[in-house]
Design an enzyme around this catalytic site. Structure first.
Site, PDB file in Angstrom:
ATOM      1  N   PHE A  81     -13.769  -7.031  24.346  1.00 32.40           N
ATOM      2  CA  PHE A  81     -13.347  -6.348  25.562  1.00 32.40           C
ATOM      3  C   PHE A  81     -11.973  -6.799  26.047  1.00 32.40           C
ATOM      4  CE2 PHE A  81     -17.958  -7.145  25.479  1.00 32.40           C
ATOM      5  CZ  PHE A  81     -18.413  -5.837  25.337  1.00 32.40           C
ATOM      6  N   HIS A 138     -20.657 -13.271  33.575  1.00 30.86           N
ATOM      7  CA  HIS A 138     -19.831 -12.861  34.702  1.00 30.86           C
ATOM      8  C   HIS A 138     -20.595 -12.767  36.021  1.00 30.86           C
ATOM      9  CE1 HIS A 138     -16.917 -12.279  31.663  1.00 30.86           C
ATOM     10  NE2 HIS A 138     -16.102 -11.516  32.374  1.00 30.86           N
ATOM     11  N   ASP A 187     -20.401 -20.932  22.880  1.00 27.15           N
ATOM     12  CA  ASP A 187     -21.263 -19.804  23.196  1.00 27.15           C
ATOM     13  C   ASP A 187     -22.621 -20.054  22.540  1.00 27.15           C
ATOM     14  OD1 ASP A 187     -22.416 -17.148  23.495  1.00 27.15           O
ATOM     15  OD2 ASP A 187     -20.381 -16.366  23.643  1.00 27.15           O
ATOM     16  N   GLY A 223     -17.279 -18.626  26.146  1.00 26.55           N
ATOM     17  CA  GLY A 223     -17.638 -17.232  25.966  1.00 26.55           C
ATOM     18  C   GLY A 223     -16.958 -16.662  24.740  1.00 26.55           C
TER      19      GLY A 223
END
Length: 209
Positions: A19, A143, A70, A45
């Protein structure tokens, strides 16, 4: 002036799952180049490794490495039923998310296996046992309020003086996105430990004073 990111790495990053918009990815590369000579970089992440390519390319230029942390079971927003869910990442044997194989393929395709080192585990657990000062910390894990707060509290103390704390998906306007990262970013600024050094899209770069 920062040396441009090699075209092959840039193309690989832009084609990878993830993203990170190209302009923000380029900023990550430049941040890694600018700060990385002082010590290792940590990304919280990993997902499938898109942003790790940008950081890894900068780390190579700066002569350092990226540790990317992660558990690879997916944050809340990519679970089934959520907007960013990718069914290809569901392990058919367990029915659980597993982005680790995709990360490995991504970093191997980029030729960055020497620069990008995966740490597979919960961010909070790894942070409790971490002791090495960091030149760059990039927070881009869960998030929602709890994980982003835990990532900041667990990892920000390891940013060395003059080092960079980088947040992704910072949206001052709630109409643009979730507010938990924005609130933690404001908390970092209000702490007096960091000053804002750069803004690129939703990316915010703070420097430890």
């Amino acid at each position: 002036m920062v040396t441009p990111m090699p075209d092959d790495l840039r193309r690989t990053a832009e084609q990878a799952r993830g993203f990170m918009p190209p302009a923000e990815g380029q900023a990550l590369y430049e941040i890694a180049c600018a700060y990385g000579s002082r010590g290792p970089i940590c990304e919280v992440g990993t997902y499938c490794g898109k942003s790790a390519i940008y950081l890894g390319a900068g780390a190579r230029r700066a002569g350092t490495v990226v540790f990317t942390v992660d558990h690879h079971r997916g944050s809340e927003e990519i679970q089934p039923g959520w907007p960013h869910h990718d069914p290809d990442l569901v392990d058919p044997k367990t029915g659980r998310m597993d982005s680790l194989p995709f990360f490995r393929d991504t970093i191997a395709a980029a030729g960055l296996e020497d620069e990008v080192i995966a740490i597979v585990g919960a961010s909070a657990t790894v942070a409790r046992h971490w002791s090495t000062p960091l030149s760059v910390l990039f927070i881009d894990g869960g998030h929602s309020e709890e994980p982003v707060t835990a990532d900041y509290e667990g990892w920000a103390p390891h940013v060395m003086p003059g080092g960079a704390l980088v947040f992704h998906d910072i949206y001052p306007d709630p109409a643009d996105g979730g507010q938990a990262p924005y609130r933690v970013y404001l908390r970092a600024l209000e702490s007096g430990d960091f000053r804002e050094a750069r803004v690129t899209g939703s990316l915010r770069v703070l420097e430890r004073v």
